[in-house]
Design an enzyme around this catalytic site. Structure first.
Site, PDB file in Angstrom:
ATOM      1  CE  LYS A 187      42.152  43.868  43.231  1.00  0.00           C
ATOM      2  NZ  LYS A 187      41.127  43.132  42.469  1.00  0.00           N
ATOM      3  CG  ASP A 196      39.659  39.447  42.233  1.00  0.00           C
ATOM      4  OD1 ASP A 196      40.183  38.782  41.168  1.00  0.00           O
ATOM      5  OD2 ASP A 196      40.092  40.530  42.763  1.00  0.00           O
ATOM      6  CE  LYS A 236      40.934  41.935  45.954  1.00  0.00           C
ATOM      7  NZ  LYS A 236      39.685  41.680  44.919  1.00  0.00           N
TER       8      LYS A 236
END
Lengths: 345, 294, 488
Positions: free
Chosen positions: A281, A182, A245
């Site tokens: 996400k 991430d 995300k």
């Protein structure tokens, strides 16, 4: 007892058109957009030429969809689906190996009293704790769905470090066993209009990821406008991000429904134009089962049902899991539960 | 002493002074019953031509700024002032009134134009509103001109009455086709000359002379006419025109009685030919940090 | 265990029909009492199922005389003697009463009209309450409207309302009339008389003096008798342009004040630079809200050629997600058509479009096997000469026409005898404002569509009617605003 569908977040399934079969080779964006990334000015022309987003109409649509009434079996299905999509997260300066081991146990068995409760998709932790998680998860796939190790990297959460440092951060996490990375984008560069720098950094990180899937955190709360969220989404998709995300969870506002709408629209458009499916996400601020179900409604109606899968959609969250578990028990037992009846890791 | 050159009274249509396409005229007598002039007896075709001219005039006039419209209407007052003596004479001859009465009417007509000249850039503030809607939108309502208005001019007060019905219509940005009072075509057409020399765009005001009962129905039924002022239409004709106006849902202004044009005008005539338009525009939050608009 | 993508369908989430407390029989409300009318009973149908819902007693001419006489007595008696502040308090009470019985009204409206509970719950009923609340506050402030310090009411208002927003239209008509000091005789539409008769109960519970509001159910003949009745001082009508013209004609020469809110063929103009995803939302809202049975519906989509293909693709994609079905299901987006007659009209006009060569697209959403439903439909590649581009379809059927330049868009948008609403979608502020100024329509929605608020005037240009409802302008319809001096 309702049938439970357990999802395996570890592999693309079925004949998903355009689903990556393994790590995508770093070769730039597909044909329709190959020229777009040629240089800073073409990138800029492209991103600034994307249709704008009208905030009022967007928020109205998001609020409208949030009134969908999800009851009975469809609620139970949604709860299990949501649990299977959770990236169970701890990202504190005070994280310890013990904390991470507890997190892993919770991920493997979210509700010890209801063993059919699905496992979560992943645990999400800082890079230095990846070895702890890897050890705690060793052999767990024999007893159920494999849980992914997601590690934040790239000088999370601010992203304020030299690219070389960020790459090193990513490599160390991958080498330690992270399945997913991430990363955060360079919001400073983005807001300064230096899209090429952001693009190149994502490409470099993607390369450093190797087989690990890359989640590109846009930190939408710092991008300030929906137009920017759309541009950053496209930038991340062009650069090869596997996920887009919303947030680190360290900045407010974190994930919101309208922001997620914009991102879901981006992956839908991307798939239509390139044939490639990418994942989304939202992270931060999703606390209740009701919140989670609203996101699932958005996934279904904005992107499409083919995104209703932990491979293509995740929740970055921690506290939402217990509410999902409580709601799951409520659905099955017919009465409400208190927080003391659900384990706190 | 040389022979007087007498004036030919024609129509005022599209900024020009044409004769009737029908070639017809009718005799106008002075107050004493002697021949005063021949006036044009406008035909239905003339009425249709006037509507075409008015539609063109409307396109230009409705886009003019309110400030500009006010200046033009003030200019009409200036031109009327310049030709006051001529109108006084026309009123004395045509109506047999004394000089002071005639002069008072002309002065009142000039004042009326000045009054309306000052209205053009106030209408929006007085009859419009910013609407405090309960959602993240900026909403406002503002008056706009209705379009082409057919006006049956009153019989009372040949000049003041005519000015009092034309001025409010054009103040709001409309164009008009006016059927002049049958017995006072000379005043009406001379006022057309005033208009023609006062920067009023061609077609904004069109003046027809003749029989109201003949051309009125054409205008009332005409689909390119948006509104009807029945001030000068009386009795059965008034009802007939009003009924006919319903065919295209025209706005109809019908005063309750005979208007007293010497009184300060209210706003009913102005409002009769205005449409309130409401516009909505999203506002929302300037940034995500400010939270959702809902 | 399976690895397939979850087939996640929403379970039915119906509102309980019992909440509506539907009675077998409803009565006219005249002079503060529910009375048996002298007209033939009518049966109102639940369009969601195509079944009879309730019986309603209708009025005859004698009842109408009674109602109008009661309204006159109430006007000359208590109502015109009350202070504005006291009138306002009654309106506040009614607003609260609607809010208190909101869910009941919402379910009843869905049952009687066929529109989805989502709309009655979130729009029709709360907005109806809001209209009473808004106008209540005006009752003692009429002197600020610009018609003098103490503008006079008109007397007895005869009002006729349509079936597409039964309760909301009742509120639009009754609230300003009462705030301005008038009394009311109002006729609901033949197919949707129920919610206004529950409103009558709320009005009765608010202790409004008898005769101030009278509700006279019946068919078109009752409406005609009402608007032509010599005891009426003001007529307000919302409905079709054809009927509006008849009313205007029949009132000619009476001097009675008239306001008309009639049909439309709203243009929704999408420029190439628009926020496309939100434009899609606006188009969907513009034509599928209340299944397109909206006078100001954005039924003519004008889209600029460079984005036409892209927009249509997105639009169809989005329209495909609309859930058509049981009006009482909380997840229904598009409910039933109000009557079988309307269903036939929509079907015929849509077929005319297909026959004339428009390219038809229909959502694949399944329709219930009973009741009156129309699939969301898009008629693309239409041209201005087709009937579907000129006539009001009044259903979930969108006509799509392309344009190249702003001038062409304006010309096409304004090329209609109607002039009720228009939408403009562009990210360029100056273009939006310029278009708003030049569009010949009473309501312009810029980057939005179908927004309504009691504080904002609503009404049409040209054959869409005259007079306004809502905002300060709306009160003028119920006041004597004629300030021209007349010779004694």
């Amino acid at each position: 007892m309702a049938s439970t569908v357990i999802h395996d977040a570890s592999r693309p399934k079925g004949p998903e058109p355009g689903a990556p079969k393994g790590p995508e080779p770093v070769q730039g964006p597909p044909a329709p957009f190959a020229d777009v990334v040629a240089d800073q000015s073409s990138l800029r022309r492209f991103l600034d030429g994307l249709p704008g987003v009208d905030p009022v109409a967007l928020e109205q649509r998001a609020a409208g969809l949030a009134t969908r009434s999800i009851k009975k079996q469809s609620k139970l299905t949604a709860i299990d689906l949501a649990i299977s999509m959770v990236d169970l997260t701890t990202l504190e300066g005070a994280d310890t190996p013990g904390k991470v081991r507890n997190l892993v146990r919770k991920a493997l068995q979210p509700d010890p009293e209801q063993p059919d409760t699905p496992r979560v998709a992943a645990v999400c932790i800082y890079p230095d704790l990846v070895p702890v998680a890897a050890e705690a998860l060793a052999g767990a796939e024999r007893t159920g769905t494999k849980i992914k190790i997601a590690s934040v990297a790239t000088a999370f959460p601010s992203g304020r470090a030299a690219t070389s440092v960020k790459i090193a951060d990513v490599r160390s996490a991958v080498e330690a066993g992270a399945d997913e990375i991430d990363m955060v984008i360079d919001r400073g560069a983005f807001l300064a209009g230096n899209y090429a720098k952001v693009y190149e950094e994502i490409v470099a990180v993607k390369q450093a990821c190797g087989a690990a899937r890359l989640k590109v955190i846009l930190e939408t709360g710092e991008l300030a406008t929906y137009d920017n969220v759309r541009k950053a989404s496209w930038l991340a998709l062009l650069a090869g991000g596997d996920f887009i995300k919303t947030s680190t969870g360290k900045v407010s506002p974190a994930a919101t429904l309208p922001v997620t709408h914009v991102m879901l629209q981006a992956v839908k458009d991307w798939k239509r134009l390139t044939g490639q499916q990418r994942a989304v996400k939202p992270a931060g601020g999703i606390r209740t089962a009701k919140d989670a179900i609203r996101y699932l409604v958005a996934v279904r109606e904005v992107a499409g049902p083919e995104w209703l899968d932990p491979y293509w959609f995740r929740f970055g969250a921690s506290s939402v899991l217990n509410d999902l578990i409580m709601q799951r028990r409520t659905q099955q037992a017919g009465h409400y539960w208190g927080a003391d009846y659900v384990t706190v890791d | 002493m040389s022979l007087t050159v007498s004036k030919t009274y024609k129509l005022y249509v599209g900024g020009a002074f044409p004769r009737s396409e029908s070639g017809r005229t009718y005799q106008v007598d002075d107050a004493g019953g002697s021949f005063m002039a021949n006036a044009v007896l406008a035909s239905r075709k003339d009425a249709r031509d006037a509507v075409v001219a008015a539609r063109k005039g409307f396109a230009a006039w409705s886009k003019a700024t309110p400030y500009n419209r006010g200046q033009v209407i003030y200019r009409i007052a200036e031109m009327l002032q310049g030709r006051a003596a001529e109108f006084v004479e026309l009123l004395i001859v045509g109506r047999g009134v004394d000089h002071d009465t005639a002069r008072a009417e002309v002065d009142a007509a000039i004042d009326r134009l000045v009054h309306y000249a000052g209205w053009t850039d106030k209408l929006t503030a007085v009859f419009g509103s910013a609407n405090p809607v309960s959602a993240p939108y900026f909403s406002y309502s503002a008056p706009e001109p209705t379009g082409v208005v057919a006006v049956v001019a009153p019989v009372d007060a040949p000049l003041l009455g005519l000015v009092s019905v034309i001025a409010p219509v054009i103040t709001g940005g409309n164009a008009c086709v006016v059927i002049a009072a049958e017995q006072d075509p000379c005043v009406a057409v001379t006022f057309g000359e005033v208009l023609a020399t006062s920067d009023v765009p061609a077609g904004v005001v069109n003046i027809l002379t003749g029989h109201g009962a003949e051309i009125g129905p054409t205008l009332a039924a005409h689909a390119d006419v948006n509104a009807l002022d029945l001030t000068g239409a009386e009795g059965e004709l008034r009802t007939e025109l009003e009924r006919s106006a319903a065919g295209t849902v025209k706005r109809v202004y019908r005063p309750k009685g005979r208007p007293d044009f010497t009184a300060t005008p209210g706003t009913a005539r102005l409002r009769a030919f205005l449409e309130i338009k409401t516009v909505w525009h999203p506002t929302g939050s300037p940034s995500l940090a400010a939270g959702s608009s809902y | 265990m399976t690895n397939s993508v979850v087939d996640w369908e929403y379970a039915p989430a119906p509102e309980s029909e019992a909440v509506a407390r539907v009675k077998e029989r409803y009565l006219p409300y005249i002079d503060g009492k529910f009375i048996e009318g002298g007209g033939d009973d009518l049966i109102t149908v639940n369009p969601g199922r195509g079944e009879d819902l309730a019986t309603v007693s209708t009025v005859d001419d004698a009842d109408l005389d009674t109602a109008i006489a009661a309204a006159r007595r109430a006007y000359e008696g208590p109502w015109s003697k009350l202070s504005g502040a006291e009138r306002g308090k009654y309106l506040f009470r009614i607003a609260r009463g609607i809010a208190e019985r909101a869910r009941e009204l919402a379910v009843l409206e869905s049952l009687d009209n066929g529109k989805p509970i989502k709309e009655t719950r979130d729009f029709d009923v709360p907005t109806a309450a809001q209209h009473f609340f808004y106008h209540a506050g005006w009752a003692d402030k009429l002197g600020y409207l610009g018609y003098g310090p103490n503008p006079k009411s008109l007397g007895v208002a005869g009002q006729v309302i349509p079936w597409n927003f039964p309760l909301l239209m009742a509120a639009w008509k009754i609230a300003p009339a009462l705030a301005a000091g008038n009394t009311v005789v109002i006729k609901p539409a033949e197919t949707t008389p129920l919610s206004i008769l529950v409103l009558a109960e709320i009005i009765a519970d608010a202790d409004l003096p008898p005769g101030v509001v009278n509700i006279v159910p019946g068919a078109g003949d009752v409406g005609a008798s009402l608007v032509n009745h010599p005891g009426i001082d003001k007529v307000a009508f919302t409905g079709s342009t054809a009927v509006g013209k008849q009313i205007q004609q029949s009132l000619a020469g009476t001097g009675r004040k008239l306001t008309l809110e009639l049909g439309g063929k709203g243009a929704n103009i999408v420029f190439a630079d628009a926020a496309l995803d939100q434009a899609v939302e606006g188009i969907v809202n513009g034509i599928f809200f209340n299944a397109g049975q909206v006078c100001c519906a954005g039924s003519r989509l004008l889209v600029q050629e460079p984005v036409a293909e892209e927009l249509l693709l997105r639009l169809k994609d989005r329209a495909e997600t609309l859930r058509v079905g049981d009006p009482l299901d909380k997840n229904t987006d598009v409910g039933a058509i109000n009557s079988s007659a309307q269903l036939t009209k929509i079907t015929e006009l849509t077929q005319a479009g297909v026959d004339e060569g428009a390219e038809v697209w229909r959502s694949s959403c399944p329709l219930p096997d009973r009741g009156f439903y129309v699939t969301p439909t898009i008629l693309a590649n239409a041209s201005a000469t087709m009937r579907i581009a000129r006539e009001e379809i009044f259903g979930p059927v969108l006509t799509v026409i392309t344009f190249r330049t702003p001038d062409e868009a304006l010309a096409k948008a304004n090329n209609s005898p109607y002039g009720l609403s228009a939408g403009v979608w562009t990210e360029k502020g100056s273009r939006a404002m310029a278009m708003a100024a030049r569009l010949q329509a009473g309501v312009i929605w810029d980057n939005t569509f179908n927004r309504f608020d009691p504080a904002a005037a609503f009404g049409g240009y040209q054959e869409s009617g005259f007079g306004r409802e809502g905002g300060p302008a709306g009160l003028a319809a119920y006041l004597d605003t004629d300030d021209e001096a007349v010779l004694g």
